[in-house]
Design a protein around this motif. Structure first.
Motif, PDB file in Angstrom:
ATOM      1  N   THR A 137      -5.132   0.654  -6.327  1.00  0.00           N
ATOM      2  CA  THR A 137      -5.528  -0.278  -6.087  1.00  0.00           C
ATOM      3  C   THR A 137      -6.431  -0.892  -7.112  1.00  0.00           C
ATOM      4  O   THR A 137      -7.033   0.375  -8.111  1.00  0.00           O
ATOM      5  N   ASN A 138      -6.943  -2.165  -7.323  1.00  0.00           N
ATOM      6  CA  ASN A 138      -7.636  -2.539  -7.483  1.00  0.00           C
ATOM      7  C   ASN A 138      -9.060  -1.992  -7.484  1.00  0.00           C
ATOM      8  O   ASN A 138      -9.370  -1.678  -6.888  1.00  0.00           O
ATOM      9  N   GLU A 139     -10.470  -1.782  -9.222  1.00  0.00           N
ATOM     10  CA  GLU A 139     -11.568  -1.896  -8.488  1.00  0.00           C
ATOM     11  C   GLU A 139     -12.240  -2.212  -6.982  1.00  0.00           C
ATOM     12  O   GLU A 139     -12.663  -1.638  -6.268  1.00  0.00           O
ATOM     13  N   LYS A 140     -12.190  -3.988  -7.764  1.00  0.00           N
ATOM     14  CA  LYS A 140     -12.614  -4.033  -6.564  1.00  0.00           C
ATOM     15  C   LYS A 140     -12.122  -4.588  -4.731  1.00  0.00           C
ATOM     16  O   LYS A 140     -12.651  -4.065  -4.217  1.00  0.00           O
ATOM     17  N   CYS A 141     -10.740  -3.662  -4.495  1.00  0.00           N
ATOM     18  CA  CYS A 141     -10.621  -3.879  -3.166  1.00  0.00           C
ATOM     19  C   CYS A 141     -10.778  -1.953  -3.626  1.00  0.00           C
ATOM     20  O   CYS A 141     -10.568  -2.189  -2.042  1.00  0.00           O
ATOM     21  N   LYS A 142     -10.937  -0.808  -4.195  1.00  0.00           N
ATOM     22  CA  LYS A 142     -11.018   0.142  -3.639  1.00  0.00           C
ATOM     23  C   LYS A 142     -12.349   0.203  -2.789  1.00  0.00           C
ATOM     24  O   LYS A 142     -13.085   0.152  -1.743  1.00  0.00           O
ATOM     25  N   GLY A 143     -13.322  -0.870  -4.448  1.00  0.00           N
ATOM     26  CA  GLY A 143     -14.850  -0.656  -2.923  1.00  0.00           C
ATOM     27  C   GLY A 143     -14.568  -2.213  -1.486  1.00  0.00           C
ATOM     28  O   GLY A 143     -15.436  -0.989  -0.229  1.00  0.00           O
TER      29      GLY A 143
ATOM     30  N   GLU B 243       9.719  11.868   4.508  1.00  0.00           N
ATOM     31  CA  GLU B 243       9.012  12.997   4.659  1.00  0.00           C
ATOM     32  C   GLU B 243       7.710  12.605   3.625  1.00  0.00           C
ATOM     33  O   GLU B 243       6.263  13.657   3.531  1.00  0.00           O
ATOM     34  N   ARG B 244       7.064  11.736   2.676  1.00  0.00           N
ATOM     35  CA  ARG B 244       6.782  12.210   1.336  1.00  0.00           C
ATOM     36  C   ARG B 244       6.417  10.683   0.737  1.00  0.00           C
ATOM     37  O   ARG B 244       7.974  10.571   0.789  1.00  0.00           O
ATOM     38  N   ILE B 245       5.477  10.437   0.868  1.00  0.00           N
ATOM     39  CA  ILE B 245       4.900   9.402   0.819  1.00  0.00           C
ATOM     40  C   ILE B 245       4.276   9.643  -1.273  1.00  0.00           C
ATOM     41  O   ILE B 245       2.615  10.112  -0.791  1.00  0.00           O
ATOM     42  N   ASP B 246       4.099   9.446  -2.045  1.00  0.00           N
ATOM     43  CA  ASP B 246       3.436   9.944  -3.065  1.00  0.00           C
ATOM     44  C   ASP B 246       2.005   8.486  -3.511  1.00  0.00           C
ATOM     45  O   ASP B 246       1.065   8.958  -3.926  1.00  0.00           O
ATOM     46  N   TYR B 247       2.861   7.080  -3.670  1.00  0.00           N
ATOM     47  CA  TYR B 247       1.850   6.778  -3.264  1.00  0.00           C
ATOM     48  C   TYR B 247       1.866   4.886  -2.610  1.00  0.00           C
ATOM     49  O   TYR B 247       2.516   4.985  -2.312  1.00  0.00           O
ATOM     50  N   ILE B 248       0.312   5.195  -1.986  1.00  0.00           N
ATOM     51  CA  ILE B 248       0.008   3.457  -1.510  1.00  0.00           C
ATOM     52  C   ILE B 248      -0.491   3.063  -2.108  1.00  0.00           C
ATOM     53  O   ILE B 248      -1.499   2.877  -2.359  1.00  0.00           O
ATOM     54  N   VAL B 249       0.048   1.847  -2.028  1.00  0.00           N
ATOM     55  CA  VAL B 249      -0.479   0.411  -2.932  1.00  0.00           C
ATOM     56  C   VAL B 249      -0.769  -0.457  -2.635  1.00  0.00           C
ATOM     57  O   VAL B 249      -0.245  -0.747  -1.014  1.00  0.00           O
ATOM     58  N   SER B 250      -2.154  -0.914  -2.672  1.00  0.00           N
ATOM     59  CA  SER B 250      -2.653  -1.423  -1.400  1.00  0.00           C
ATOM     60  C   SER B 250      -2.872  -2.724  -2.401  1.00  0.00           C
ATOM     61  O   SER B 250      -3.773  -3.247  -3.567  1.00  0.00           O
ATOM     62  N   ASN B 251      -1.872  -4.090  -1.969  1.00  0.00           N
ATOM     63  CA  ASN B 251      -2.727  -5.361  -3.081  1.00  0.00           C
ATOM     64  C   ASN B 251      -4.061  -6.291  -2.355  1.00  0.00           C
ATOM     65  O   ASN B 251      -4.259  -7.240  -2.975  1.00  0.00           O
ATOM     66  N   HIS B 252      -4.333  -6.114  -1.465  1.00  0.00           N
ATOM     67  CA  HIS B 252      -5.051  -6.953  -0.450  1.00  0.00           C
ATOM     68  C   HIS B 252      -5.946  -6.108   0.266  1.00  0.00           C
ATOM     69  O   HIS B 252      -5.604  -5.081   1.207  1.00  0.00           O
ATOM     70  N   ALA B 253      -7.380  -6.311   0.405  1.00  0.00           N
ATOM     71  CA  ALA B 253      -8.318  -5.331   0.993  1.00  0.00           C
ATOM     72  C   ALA B 253      -8.501  -6.060   3.125  1.00  0.00           C
ATOM     73  O   ALA B 253      -8.731  -5.158   3.574  1.00  0.00           O
ATOM     74  N   GLU B 254      -7.237  -6.929   3.125  1.00  0.00           N
ATOM     75  CA  GLU B 254      -7.993  -7.746   4.346  1.00  0.00           C
ATOM     76  C   GLU B 254      -6.928  -6.608   5.558  1.00  0.00           C
ATOM     77  O   GLU B 254      -5.616  -6.267   4.782  1.00  0.00           O
ATOM     78  N   GLN B 255      -7.856  -6.956   6.733  1.00  0.00           N
ATOM     79  CA  GLN B 255      -7.061  -5.810   7.223  1.00  0.00           C
ATOM     80  C   GLN B 255      -5.764  -5.573   8.393  1.00  0.00           C
ATOM     81  O   GLN B 255      -5.227  -5.270   8.195  1.00  0.00           O
ATOM     82  N   ASP B 256      -4.914  -6.612   8.150  1.00  0.00           N
ATOM     83  CA  ASP B 256      -4.259  -7.022   8.161  1.00  0.00           C
ATOM     84  C   ASP B 256      -2.782  -6.345   7.606  1.00  0.00           C
ATOM     85  O   ASP B 256      -1.966  -6.286   7.770  1.00  0.00           O
ATOM     86  N   HIS B 257      -3.258  -6.443   6.300  1.00  0.00           N
ATOM     87  CA  HIS B 257      -2.561  -5.387   5.103  1.00  0.00           C
ATOM     88  C   HIS B 257      -3.006  -3.801   5.260  1.00  0.00           C
ATOM     89  O   HIS B 257      -2.324  -2.799   4.788  1.00  0.00           O
ATOM     90  N   SER B 258      -4.736  -3.902   5.087  1.00  0.00           N
ATOM     91  CA  SER B 258      -5.230  -2.320   4.794  1.00  0.00           C
ATOM     92  C   SER B 258      -4.781  -1.693   5.996  1.00  0.00           C
ATOM     93  O   SER B 258      -5.436  -0.386   5.668  1.00  0.00           O
ATOM     94  N   GLY B 259      -5.440  -2.366   6.854  1.00  0.00           N
ATOM     95  CA  GLY B 259      -6.044  -1.581   8.530  1.00  0.00           C
ATOM     96  C   GLY B 259      -5.401  -0.270   8.583  1.00  0.00           C
ATOM     97  O   GLY B 259      -5.620   0.368   9.237  1.00  0.00           O
ATOM     98  N   SER B 260      -3.977  -0.255   8.115  1.00  0.00           N
ATOM     99  CA  SER B 260      -3.284   1.326   8.696  1.00  0.00           C
ATOM    100  C   SER B 260      -3.295   2.245   7.820  1.00  0.00           C
ATOM    101  O   SER B 260      -2.736   3.078   7.770  1.00  0.00           O
ATOM    102  N   ILE B 261      -4.141   1.495   6.422  1.00  0.00           N
ATOM    103  CA  ILE B 261      -3.912   2.840   5.694  1.00  0.00           C
ATOM    104  C   ILE B 261      -4.718   4.195   5.911  1.00  0.00           C
ATOM    105  O   ILE B 261      -3.744   5.504   5.944  1.00  0.00           O
ATOM    106  N   PRO B 262      -5.647   3.550   6.772  1.00  0.00           N
ATOM    107  CA  PRO B 262      -6.237   5.651   7.019  1.00  0.00           C
ATOM    108  C   PRO B 262      -5.282   5.859   7.624  1.00  0.00           C
ATOM    109  O   PRO B 262      -4.897   7.630   7.362  1.00  0.00           O
ATOM    110  N   MET B 263      -4.460   5.127   8.564  1.00  0.00           N
ATOM    111  CA  MET B 263      -4.147   5.911   9.362  1.00  0.00           C
ATOM    112  C   MET B 263      -2.310   7.267   8.610  1.00  0.00           C
ATOM    113  O   MET B 263      -1.876   8.196   8.935  1.00  0.00           O
TER     114      MET B 263
END
Ligand code: FMN
Length: 394
Positions: free
Chosen positions: A101-107, A69-89
């Motif tokens: 995530t790190n600064e570069k990945c955030k950008g 019911e609760r997720i406190d952190y979503i860690v994103s190791n890589h910005a490529e969409q096959d891993h990050s693409g569902s982050i917005p949902m």
């Protein structure tokens, strides 16, 4: 499919059994998976990476099935969409979650996915997050696969979530790597296509990984390695700067003249104890060619002259070798023509990034004749001698 790695650690990602092509170029005959890992501590829960957006429903279903019911952190190791693409949902589903995530990945993710800045918590090398008895430590592993790529190390369970690093495109029902011949093949294919251009970075990143105490390597594609040394050793073999005593002949031929040259050259090389791989650029699997490139000492592009240039498929083959930046030491061009053109120049310019010695090309007019075959014999002898000088033939 929910897969348990250790107590409180699960792969809740998606399996893509029938994906046959990746990035619109890479054949994935064994399908693939997008692994997303859930780590449940006493106090907090973290999700490490997500899935290809088309497979979001599978991730959602897995989390619902587990009653998360609760997720406190979503860690994103890589910005490529096959891993990050569902982050917005995922952020819609769990609005309380901080995106780590790190600064570069955030950008990258702000640009690629339009995630608002206030969702991010930026971490640096070796920062840690305590979930309650489970600590996530962030290890920067740039260029495996993009410049922002990082890994997450679960300290207490000694699991490295390595994202693309050590991955393979394999859809499996099982959690941990087995059937090792197949795993080796697909992991090598993945290395060849995705990682080979970054060989030097891989060496540095492997050293970083080896400095950790690791029980499991959990990549974001393919099975988890509960014997990390297996995949680490395979990577060490692939990045070894010494190629094999082997020649790749990647060819195209419209009316068999170039093909006859290729077959003759291959025979002559074999007679001299040099191994040969022949790939027809019109029909070959790009992944298999990439795998050959992991090993070979010499790359030969064989092409007819077409409309004053090289055949487009030969240009593609040369371009592919050029961008994958394999460890080969020598390259050559052979082919057939009728009245003239710039086939050699075209192929040469497409090999310009390779750190290879370019051997004198062999271009023959029409179907090869006796003198033509003699030239090819000399060419085979030259390759043999080059391999011997390079210490590849003992
Ligand atoms: C569509 C097409 C375009 C060609 N353009 C050229 C050319 O520009 N210059 C040339 O020397 N030969 C040209 N040729 C002739 C071929 O290079 C020649 O027939 C060669 O031997 C074919 O090799 P292959 O049997 O391996 O296909 C062309 C042939 C075709 C079919």
């Amino acid at each position: 499919m929910i897969k348990k790695l250790k107590e409180g650690v699960y792969n809740v990602g998606a399996i893509d059994w029938d994906r046959t092509l990746f990035d619109e170029i890479v054949p994935t005959p064994q399908g693939t998976s997008y692994n997303a890992y859930l780590v449940i501590g006493k106090d907090k829960t973290a999700l490490i990476d997500t899935v290809e957006p088309q497979k979001f429903d599978e991730l959602k279903k897995n989390l619902e099935e587990m009653g998360i019911e609760r997720i406190d952190y979503i860690v994103s190791n890589h910005a490529e969409q096959d891993h990050s693409g569902s982050i917005p949902m995922m952020l819609d589903m769990y609005p309380e979650a901080e995106l780590i995530t790190n600064e570069k990945c955030k950008g990258f993710e702000m640009d690629l996915l339009h995630i608002p800045e206030d969702k991010f918590t930026v971490i640096k090398e070796n920062d840690e997050i305590d979930l309650g008895g489970k600590t996530l430590r962030f290890i920067m592993t740039p260029w495996v696969h993009w410049p922002e790529t990082m890994s997450t190390y679960l300290v207490e369970d000694r699991i490295l979530f390595s994202c693309d690093f050590f991955g393979s495109h394999v859809a499996t029902s099982y959690t941990f790597a087995k059937y090792y011949d197949k795993v080796y093949h697909e992991a090598k294919r993945y290395y060849a296509e995705i990682m080979m251009p970054f060989r030097n970075f891989i060496e540095k990143n492997i050293k970083k990984v080896e400095a950790l105490d690791i029980d499991m390597i959990a990549p974001s594609h393919g099975p988890v390695f509960d014997n990390p040394e297996y995949i680490i050793n395979a990577y060490k073999e692939w990045i070894d700067p010494e190629p094999l005593n082997m020649v790749l002949i990647a060819f195209v031929s419209m009316h068999e003249s170039t093909r006859k040259m290729v077959e003759f050259l291959a025979d002559e090389l074999e007679k001299r104890g040099v191994d040969v791989k022949i790939r027809n650029l019109t029909t070959a699997d790009v992944g298999e060619i990439a795998m050959d490139l992991v090993d070979v000492a010499t790359i030969i592009i064989a092409t007819p002259t077409v409309l004053a240039g090289a055949h487009p498929n030969a240009v593609y083959g040369a371009y592919l070798a050029n961008v994958l930046r394999p460890k080969a030491k020598f390259a050559g061009i052979i082919g057939s023509f009728s009245w003239g053109g710039k086939a050699v120049d075209v192929i040469k310019s497409n090999l310009s990034s390779l750190k290879v010695e370019l051997l004198e090309p062999v271009l023959l007019k029409g179907l090869p004749k006796k003198e033509g075959y003699e030239k090819l014999k000399e060419f085979a002898q030259l390759i043999y001698e080059k391999h011997k000088e390079a210490g590849l033939i003992k």
